[in-house]
Structure formats: C-alpha cells, structure tokens
Design a protein around this motif. Structure first.
Motif, PDB file in Angstrom:
ATOM      1  N   GLY B  16      -6.076  40.182  73.494  1.00 49.78           N
ATOM      2  CA  GLY B  16      -6.041  39.207  74.564  1.00 49.78           C
ATOM      3  C   GLY B  16      -7.390  38.629  74.944  1.00 49.78           C
ATOM      4  N   ALA B  17      -8.454  39.235  74.456  1.00 51.97           N
ATOM      5  CA  ALA B  17      -9.798  38.735  74.753  1.00 51.97           C
ATOM      6  C   ALA B  17     -10.145  37.585  73.817  1.00 51.97           C
ATOM      7  N   LYS B  74     -11.103  31.999  68.647  1.00 51.08           N
ATOM      8  CA  LYS B  74      -9.692  32.144  69.022  1.00 51.08           C
ATOM      9  C   LYS B  74      -9.660  32.569  70.480  1.00 51.08           C
ATOM     10  N   PRO B  75      -8.871  31.901  71.299  1.00 53.83           N
ATOM     11  CA  PRO B  75      -8.906  32.191  72.741  1.00 53.83           C
ATOM     12  C   PRO B  75      -8.341  33.562  73.107  1.00 53.83           C
ATOM     13  N   GLU B  79      -3.781  41.949  67.658  1.00 54.84           N
ATOM     14  CA  GLU B  79      -4.110  43.091  66.792  1.00 54.84           C
ATOM     15  C   GLU B  79      -4.040  42.708  65.314  1.00 54.84           C
ATOM     16  N   GLU B  80      -3.120  41.816  64.972  1.00 50.97           N
ATOM     17  CA  GLU B  80      -2.982  41.417  63.562  1.00 50.97           C
ATOM     18  C   GLU B  80      -4.132  40.545  63.068  1.00 50.97           C
ATOM     19  N   VAL B 109      -9.579  44.405  66.514  1.00 53.91           N
ATOM     20  CA  VAL B 109      -8.918  44.090  67.780  1.00 53.91           C
ATOM     21  C   VAL B 109      -8.199  45.341  68.258  1.00 53.91           C
ATOM     22  N   LYS B 110      -8.645  45.851  69.374  1.00 47.47           N
ATOM     23  CA  LYS B 110      -8.101  47.098  69.897  1.00 47.47           C
ATOM     24  C   LYS B 110      -6.946  46.829  70.846  1.00 47.47           C
ATOM     25  N   PRO B 111      -5.947  47.722  70.842  1.00 47.55           N
ATOM     26  CA  PRO B 111      -4.773  47.495  71.715  1.00 47.55           C
ATOM     27  C   PRO B 111      -5.092  47.653  73.198  1.00 47.55           C
TER      28      PRO B 111
END
Lengths: 112, 111
Positions: B16-17, B74-75, B79-80, B109-111
């Motif tokens: 989400g970041a 990318k805004p 995770e993918e 990308v961490k959950p």
C-alpha cells in the motif's frame, strides 16, 4: 506466445573445458542475443546476431564465441572455461527494429 | 560513456505504500529507455518502455532528460510486485536489443 528455450538450466564444468550453451527460439526472430547476468553488475551483452551466420561483439566478448547456422538457433561457446565465467547466461531474441526482447530462462554455469 | 545507474540494491516497502525505483542514465543522444522485471522463478520480461508512455500493472516511468532519469513509480505497492527490476538503455537507436542494463533493484513488498 514467444518461446526462447535454453537447453541447459544448470551446468558444472572444469577449468579449461569447452562449453556449449544452446538457445532456440520459435518465433522466426531475426535478432538473437547472449547476455551474462551477475549480481551487482546487472546484465551485460556478450554477443548478438542479426541474421544467420552474422554476428557482432557486445560489451564483453572476450573468452566467448558464438555460432548461428540456423535462424532459430544461437549458440554461445566458451573455448576454454575459466572460473570467472561462472555466471547466469541469458539468451534473448526479438524482431528487427524496436521490438521487445524475449528472454530464455537462463543457464547457470559453474566453472570449478 | 553510456551508462545506467540504479543506486538502490534493495528497496523494501509495506503493501500500500508508494514505490519509486530510481534510474539515472548517461547517453549523448536521444535515449530509448526500458524497465525489465524478473519475478521469482520466472524469466526476465519487459515491463514498460518510455516511448509507449503507458502504465503497466500500475507502474509508470517518465523520462526526465534534464535530470537524465527514468524512475519507475507506483502509488500503491502490492505484494505481487516483489521482484528484481532492471532499468535499461538502448545502445542503438532503432535496434532495442542491444541494451545497457543497470545493476538492478530488488523490490520487496512486505504484507
């Protein structure tokens, strides 16, 4: 769907051996390439071919040669393997002009 | 000399970041630039190219000739999106297979 196939995924060879890495593409692409992928260095172009029997050196051709006898097949040859040639080798192909590169899965070579 | 620099070896963000993978280039002519991506256990593939000016999987990249940069953005990271990303510069106008690649940036990308 373009398919670029590298026949050997993993190879282990001894110093001084002659090594052949084979690559076949099934989309009638004119251009074929061999890149070497190393951590921290990215990908570096070894050789490319823009037609059958035509070849051109890339950025790091020393210690390598190539062969393209048929349009679909591009071989990378290490005449006398050395330990500093231990690496991941990626084959790629594309149509002429500004088309995208299609890569194979890679051949991981270890030279002992 | 023609060169592509990706200053970050690893970029780690939470899901989400926003994400920005940096790419700077050195080239005397009019550059053709690309981003290639390699997901785990998959082959390297084209993500986007600057001449297309398109968004792929939510990613965009703008060529800034003044700053000689082609950063990938990318805004909201997913995770993918975790993968190795390479910025690349075409050495020959009109033949985009002869590429100079950057060192690569691993995006985690961490959950």
């Amino acid at each position: 769907d373009v398919k670029v196939t590298q026949s050997s995924r993993y190879l282990v060879k001894r110093t001084g051996e002659k090594v052949f890495l084979e690559c076949v593409q099934d989309m009638d692409h004119e251009n074929m390439f061999w890149y070497r992928q190393d951590p921290g260095l990215g990908l570096r172009l070894i050789y490319f071919s823009y037609d059958v029997k035509m070849k051109e050196k890339g950025d790091i051709p020393e210690g390598y040669s190539v062969s393209r006898e048929k349009k679909e097949r591009f071989s990378l040859i290490l005449e006398s393997a050395s330990t500093n040639q231990t690496s991941m080798y990626l084959c790629a192909s594309k149509t002429g002009g500004t088309g995208e590169l299609f890569f194979g899965e890679g051949s991981r070579l270890t030279v002992l | 000399a023609q060169r592509v620099t990706q200053p970050e070896k690893l970029l780690s963000v939470f899901k989400g970041a926003p994400v920005e993978l940096k790419c700077n280039y050195s080239y005397s002519g009019s550059p053709e630039l690309f981003w290639y991506v390699q997901y785990s256990r998959q082959r390297l593939q084209l993500l986007l190219r600057h001449i297309s000016r398109e968004s792929i999987k939510g990613f965009t990249a703008d060529l800034n000739k003044g700053e000689t940069s082609f950063h990938l953005k990318k805004p909201f990271a997913q995770e993918e999106d975790s993968a190795m990303y390479y910025c690349a510069l075409s050495k020959s106008p009109g033949n985009t297979g002869k590429l100079i690649f950057g060192q690569g940036t691993t995006l985690q990308v961490k959950p």
